[in-house]
Design a protein around this motif. Structure first.
Motif, PDB file in Angstrom:
ATOM      1  N   PRO A 204       0.726  -1.242  -0.363  1.00  0.00           N
ATOM      2  CA  PRO A 204       0.358  -0.326  -0.046  1.00  0.00           C
ATOM      3  C   PRO A 204       0.545   1.012   0.256  1.00  0.00           C
ATOM      4  CG  PRO A 204      -0.819  -1.634   1.732  1.00  0.00           C
ATOM      5  CD  PRO A 204       0.606  -2.302   1.104  1.00  0.00           C
ATOM      6  N   GLY A 205       0.843   2.370  -0.789  1.00  0.00           N
ATOM      7  CA  GLY A 205       1.412   3.552  -0.931  1.00  0.00           C
ATOM      8  C   GLY A 205       2.904   3.402  -1.925  1.00  0.00           C
ATOM      9  N   GLN A 206       2.692   2.157  -1.879  1.00  0.00           N
ATOM     10  CA  GLN A 206       3.937   1.873  -3.610  1.00  0.00           C
ATOM     11  C   GLN A 206       3.071   2.809  -4.612  1.00  0.00           C
ATOM     12  OE1 GLN A 206       5.397  -1.597  -2.667  1.00  0.00           O
ATOM     13  NE2 GLN A 206       6.832  -0.032  -1.158  1.00  0.00           N
ATOM     14  N   VAL A 207       4.011   2.551  -5.652  1.00  0.00           N
ATOM     15  CA  VAL A 207       3.333   2.747  -7.439  1.00  0.00           C
ATOM     16  C   VAL A 207       4.094   2.318  -7.972  1.00  0.00           C
ATOM     17  CG1 VAL A 207       4.107   5.183  -7.215  1.00  0.00           C
ATOM     18  CG2 VAL A 207       2.415   4.871  -8.977  1.00  0.00           C
ATOM     19  N   TYR A 208       3.992   1.964  -9.245  1.00  0.00           N
ATOM     20  CA  TYR A 208       5.279   1.068 -10.625  1.00  0.00           C
ATOM     21  C   TYR A 208       5.255   2.067 -10.771  1.00  0.00           C
ATOM     22  CZ  TYR A 208       3.650  -3.364  -9.469  1.00  0.00           C
ATOM     23  OH  TYR A 208       3.168  -4.545  -9.003  1.00  0.00           O
ATOM     24  N   ASP A 209       7.181   1.943 -11.580  1.00  0.00           N
ATOM     25  CA  ASP A 209       7.849   2.643 -11.861  1.00  0.00           C
ATOM     26  C   ASP A 209       7.423   2.809 -13.470  1.00  0.00           C
ATOM     27  OD1 ASP A 209       9.576   4.619 -13.314  1.00  0.00           O
ATOM     28  OD2 ASP A 209      11.349   3.318 -12.874  1.00  0.00           O
TER      29      ASP A 209
END
Ligand code: AMP
Ligand code: MG
Length: 396
Positions: A204-209
């Motif tokens: 949660p809170g992460q995003v793919y580059d």
């Protein structure tokens, strides 16, 4: 922040000029045509031969003397003696006299003595070595020697991008290899503690580059050599350590970390170890873009938001890397497009029935819009567009 000693809120043309001023002049190299797609021609290219290399037929039929055939009519065909054949690559060896003709095919040289063509549809075979023409042969149905280009003509100019059609033309001009500009070497970096490589699990809170994937493809489209530097977390030391790996690059393109946030460190790094050429461009999306040098290396900081990074690339970076000014189309706006008081707006639009429709969701984080919109509608500062107005449109 005390008053900065670098330009802020520059216009789009100023941002392009700053970037162009930081890039090196590229040297030249010679490459075979098979490796030249997408490269930029480094010198004028003259034709080494003429095209067509001889006057040739534009049709399948017979070549004859026009004067012999002027009276040919369907009800009164003119009869000629067939003395041979001229086909592409194998010209007729002799010359053609009065009352004679040769069978000829598209692209075959016109034999000496002939000046006109009668197409096969207007011929009737008459015995083994005669044909009857139902209409006169025409001098216009030929392709004149050098009608496309003549040996010595400069047909392609230095600075021209080598599209597939221009590569084909270079081959036709007689060149097996071409002088091109060296590719610009661009180091590519993503920043942010939340940014994760595709293929890893996402917490949660992460995003793919997504930025470095899209930007890498855009750089390749612009003919650049890409040095992927991966990803740097949000710490000045980690960011500096990653910048150190860009040795040999002509430009570093990073995304993220250029805004006003506490974790946006790139600007301070440039101020410590180089210079800031500008920060913030009068455009939306993409306002926080940053340009400077770090230990001599030109660094362009794109905003992290995927839409902003793409739009800044298209509007500022691409025209400088390719040396080609954008070519906006003029189209009718099917919907209104809002103006901003102090910024040029580049609104995503869908093109339908020859008109530009507002895409709708214009938030800078709406990644779907990048694949669903086909164009950016350019709205100059303070000049709102009403439905029915003509607008400038950049194709994506
Ligand atoms: P920043 O400019 O670093 O403040 O980032 C702005 C927004 O863009 C944040 O929501 C980031 O998570 C997102 N973002 C930054 N870098 C990337 C990236 N490489 N790929 C996708 N989204 C990103
Ligand atoms: Mg960030």
């Amino acid at each position: 922040m005390t008053r900065p000693d670098f330009p802020m809120h520059v216009t789009v043309p100023q941002a392009r000029a700053h970037l162009a001023a930081l890039l090196p002049t590229l040297g030249h190299e010679t490459v075979p045509l098979a490796q030249a797609a997408g490269r930029t021609l480094a010198a004028d290219l003259p034709a080494l031969v003429s095209h067509p290399s001889a006057t040739e037929s534009a049709l399948d039929g017979i070549a004859a003397r026009e004067a012999d055939t002027l009276l040919a009519r369907p009800e009164a065909p003119v009869r000629l003696r067939m003395v041979g054949e001229s086909r592409a690559g194998v010209p007729f060896a002799g010359s053609v006299g009065p009352g004679e003709c040769v069978r000829i095919y598209t692209g075959a040289p016109l034999p000496p003595g002939t000046d006109a063509i009668c197409p096969v549809e207007q011929l009737t075979e008459d015995g083994a070595d005669h044909v009857a023409l139902r209409r006169p042969a025409r001098p216009g149905d030929v392709r004149a020697e050098g009608g496309d280009f003549r040996a010595g003509d400069v047909v392609l100019r230095a600075g021209t991008p080598l599209t597939p059609a221009r590569l084909a033309l270079a081959a036709a001009l007689g060149h097996a290899e071409v002088p091109v500009r060296r590719r610009l070497r661009v180091a590519l970096l993503s920043t942010g503690d939340e940014v994760v490589l595709p293929g890893q699990p996402l917490r949660p809170g992460q995003v793919y580059d997504s930025n470095s994937v899209g930007l890498r493809a855009l750089l390749a489209e612009c003919g650049c050599e890409v040095m992927p530097l991966g990803h740097a977390p949000d710490s000045p030391a980690a960011l500096a350590a990653t910048l150190e790996q860009a040795g040999g690059a002509d430009l570093l393109l990073s995304s993220g970390g250029v805004s006003m946030g506490r974790y946006d460190f790139l600007r301070d790094l440039l101020l410590e170890r180089g210079q800031v050429s500008f920060w913030k461009v009068r455009m939306r999306p993409g306002g926080p873009a940053l340009l400077g040098r770090w230990n001599g290396l030109p660094v362009f900081g794109l905003p992290g938001n995927p839409v902003s990074s793409l739009v800044v690339f298209e509007v500022i970076v691409r025209p400088v890397l390719t040396g080609q000014a954008p070519h906006p189309l003029r189209l009718r706006a099917a919907t209104p497009f809002a103006a901003l008081p102090d910024k040029t707006a580049f609104w995503r639009a869908v093109l339908r029935d020859g008109a530009a429709h507002d895409y709708g969701a214009q938030g800078s984080g709406i990644l779907r819009s990048l694949s669903e919109a086909q164009a950016l509608v350019v709205v100059p500062e303070g000049q709102a567009v009403a439905a029915g107005d003509e607008v400038e449109v950049l194709l994506l």
